[in-house]
Design an enzyme around this catalytic site. Structure first.
Site, PDB file in Angstrom:
ATOM      1  N   ASP A 225       0.545  -3.415   0.335  1.00 53.42           N
ATOM      2  CA  ASP A 225       1.328  -3.179  -0.857  1.00 53.42           C
ATOM      3  C   ASP A 225       0.385  -2.733  -1.967  1.00 53.42           C
ATOM      4  O   ASP A 225      -0.602  -3.728  -2.160  1.00 53.42           O
ATOM      5  CB  ASP A 225       2.463  -3.910  -1.244  1.00 53.42           C
ATOM      6  CG  ASP A 225       3.136  -3.664  -2.407  1.00 53.42           C
ATOM      7  OD1 ASP A 225       4.072  -2.633  -2.174  1.00 53.42           O
ATOM      8  OD2 ASP A 225       3.237  -4.428  -3.491  1.00 53.42           O
ATOM      9  N   GLU A 288      -0.576   1.445   1.278  1.00 53.64           N
ATOM     10  CA  GLU A 288       0.115   2.019   0.424  1.00 53.64           C
ATOM     11  C   GLU A 288      -0.521   2.515  -0.963  1.00 53.64           C
ATOM     12  O   GLU A 288      -1.123   1.639  -1.617  1.00 53.64           O
ATOM     13  CB  GLU A 288       1.241   1.214   0.041  1.00 53.64           C
ATOM     14  CG  GLU A 288       2.286   1.999  -0.886  1.00 53.64           C
ATOM     15  CD  GLU A 288       3.066   1.062  -2.146  1.00 53.64           C
ATOM     16  OE1 GLU A 288       3.913   1.649  -2.691  1.00 53.64           O
ATOM     17  OE2 GLU A 288       2.392  -0.040  -2.280  1.00 53.64           O
TER      18      GLU A 288
END
Length: 563
Positions: A225, A288
């Site tokens: 993330d 990401e």
């Protein structure tokens, strides 16, 4: 008038002799938003046991792996992306035993498991942050985060002008034990998500330990993330009043895509490689990373860094043939330059579902374009991600009442639309029931009344349904040697149409709102809409679907052909 589909034009991804293969290079990976996938205990929230019970659906769909969003102990200020304990399962989602059972069952079904890791920030209830708040200004416990004195005569102004991605200042002021105002701490997202200081060795050591914990449990990799956000520019300089909103589209910001993040990813790659297993058993890292262009994105997948990076330039590309071709060319060229495979994605838990993004003229058009886009994506070289429910053609839920929304972007400040709640509504499994088969009770976000007709039960075995289109496409992708990782070339095609060639295979995409006639490229394998055939050229007799005559591509459609 028809146009020939002739010899390949530009070779966009040449074969790389000696480049190693790995399972991730052409894998189709299914994203499970855990709280919205399947609820086993009737509390209205999806859980790990529910995911495990529904794994046969994913195996039957034909995907290669499943990516699970965070299920760690969390106050759920941001859907679990505010982690209080990285080594424990939140009771909302089950137990550590449930996680172990899920991984084992997935492996028995031939599915690999990727889990989310959230390294940019913790929860404000993480033991480290609680210790930081209890410590003195500039104390050792505060060095793991970004604490700074404020500006102004009494420190009443934030340390710089950075804004939270969710709206409002990126800084919150603390109160000292005696109640007086204290230092400020940085949070690029919600105030409940304080940013970690990755210059601190304890932070780096802790995450190596966390990764080992889950690798030892058997997971096959991590989706990282905010992989572009862990390192901040030295000195944390001001951006300039009003400039952040303009610059964020290109990610040209002092807190995103700093070169220092690559040292972290290199160290993680060494750890992943230490678990061995060869290309088919390799443990992988997925970035990401929202960055300025394909060239910057390719830096995250260099041979000594992560294995995949989401291609958000493809996701954000409008429904336009020229624009799509440009993004595809740039993406393939950039990843080929570092020996990586491109990773395609159309939707996820943070963006409006593509069936709604493409619906300029209404939901029917949106669904037609979504089906066509799926076939295009699965025909491209590299790996692809499928977001839960897209195989059902689910649209964005746009009419959620304000009182049920939970997206912190909606709660944070005026002007935020809470767009992420609409793509997180629990998916339907059956035609009827309080939650359309999601679980024994209701669902944490209300489902539209029409979703019974979009459920797995309603579409399974129905020719032409979106579910069966995905199943057929994924089965062909596994079977056809020319798909997945490998070369691709463009074929000449009319304006508004894309035609691409893979070994033994052609894909045609019509992005126009009107049908287009073409010579039949080959034997039809699969189409998002029914094709209409004309007579063979020259003799005026008979319709053909085997390489002779013409074919009328419907508006907003895609077809696969064997050649």
């Amino acid at each position: 008038m028809t146009q020939e589909l002739t010899t390949p034009a530009v070779q966009t991804e040449p074969a790389r002799p000696g480049s190693g293969r790995g399972w991730w290079r052409d894998a189709v990976i299914y994203q499970v938003y855990v709280r919205s996938f399947a609820d086993s205990d009737g509390d209205g929230v999806g859980d790990l046991r529910g995911v495990r019970e529904r794994l046969p659906h994913l195996a039957g769909l034909g995907v290669d792996a499943v990516w699970l969003t965070p299920f760690y102990v969390s106050p759920q200020a941001d859907g679990g992306y505010d982690v209080a304990d990285y080594r424990a399962v939140d009771p909302l989602f089950g137990t550590l035993g449930d996680a172990d059972d899920l991984v084992r069952t997935a492996h028995e079904l031939g599915l690999k498991v990727i889990v989310d890791i959230v390294p940019n920030h913790t929860s404000d209830r993480h033991p480290w942050f609680r210790a930081a708040l209890a410590d003195r200004p500039r104390g050792a416990a505060r060095e793991r985060y970004h604490f700074r004195p404020g500006r102004g005569a009494d420190g009443e102004l934030p340390p710089n002008d950075w804004e939270s991605v969710f709206g409002g200042p990126a800084w919150t002021r603390t109160a000292e034990p005696d109640g007086t105002p204290g230092d400020w701490y940085l949070h690029l997202f919600a105030p409940e998500q304080p940013d970690l200081n990755w210059d601190h060795p304890e932070v780096r050591e802790e995450f190596v330990s966390i990764l080992r914990f889950w690798l030892d449990l058997g997971v096959d990799g991590f989706r990282v993330d905010v992989a572009h956000g862990m390192v901040k520019a030295p000195g944390m300089p001001d951006i300039g009043r009003g400039e952040q909103a303009r610059l964020i589209a290109g990610q040209a910001l002092p807190f995103f895509d700093q070169d220092g993040v690559h040292d972290i990813h290199r160290s993680w790659r060494r750890l992943l490689d230490s678990y061995g297993g060869g290309p088919d058993g390799a443990r992988v890292g997925v970035a990401e990373a929202w960055v300025a262009d394909a060239e910057r994105l390719a830096l995250y997948v260099r041979p000594d860094e992560l294995h995949q990076a989401f291609n958000f330039h493809f996701l954000t590309c409008p429904w336009d043939a020229a624009g799509m071709r440009r993004v595809i060319d740039e993406s393939l060229a950039a990843t080929a330059s570092v020996g990586a495979a491109t990773t395609w994605v159309l939707s996820n838990h943070d963006v409006v579902r593509h069936a709604t993004r493409y619906a300029a003229a209404g939901p029917e058009q949106g669904l037609a374009r979504a089906r066509a886009a799926a076939l295009l994506m699965l025909a491209l070289p590299g790996s692809a991600y499928v977001y839960q429910g897209e195989e059902l053609g689910l649209p964005e839920v746009l009419d959620l009442p304000d009182e049920v929304r939970q997206d912190p972007a909606f709660q944070r400040a005026a002007g935020q639309e809470g767009y992420r709640d609409g793509c997180r509504v629990p998916i339907p499994w059956s035609r009827t029931g309080a939650s359309y088969g999601f679980g024994p009770g209701g669902s944490w976000l209300p489902q539209p009344e029409t979703w019974g007709g979009l459920s797995v039960e309603a579409q399974a075995g129905v020719p032409g349904s979106t579910l069966e289109l995905y199943r057929a496409a994924l089965a062909l992708r596994r079977r056809l040697p020319g798909l997945g990782d490998g070369p691709m070339a463009w074929l000449p095609a009319p304006e508004g149409v894309l035609a691409l060639s893979r070994p033994g295979f052609v894909c045609t995409l019509n992005t126009l709102g009107t049908p287009v006639d073409l010579p039949v490229p080959g034997r039809e394998l699969l189409a998002s809409e029914p094709m209409a055939y004309g007579p063979p050229r020259g003799d005026g007799a008979g319709a053909a679907a085997d390489g002779a005559g013409t074919v009328r591509l419907p508006a907003d459609s895609c077809a696969w052909w064997a050649v």
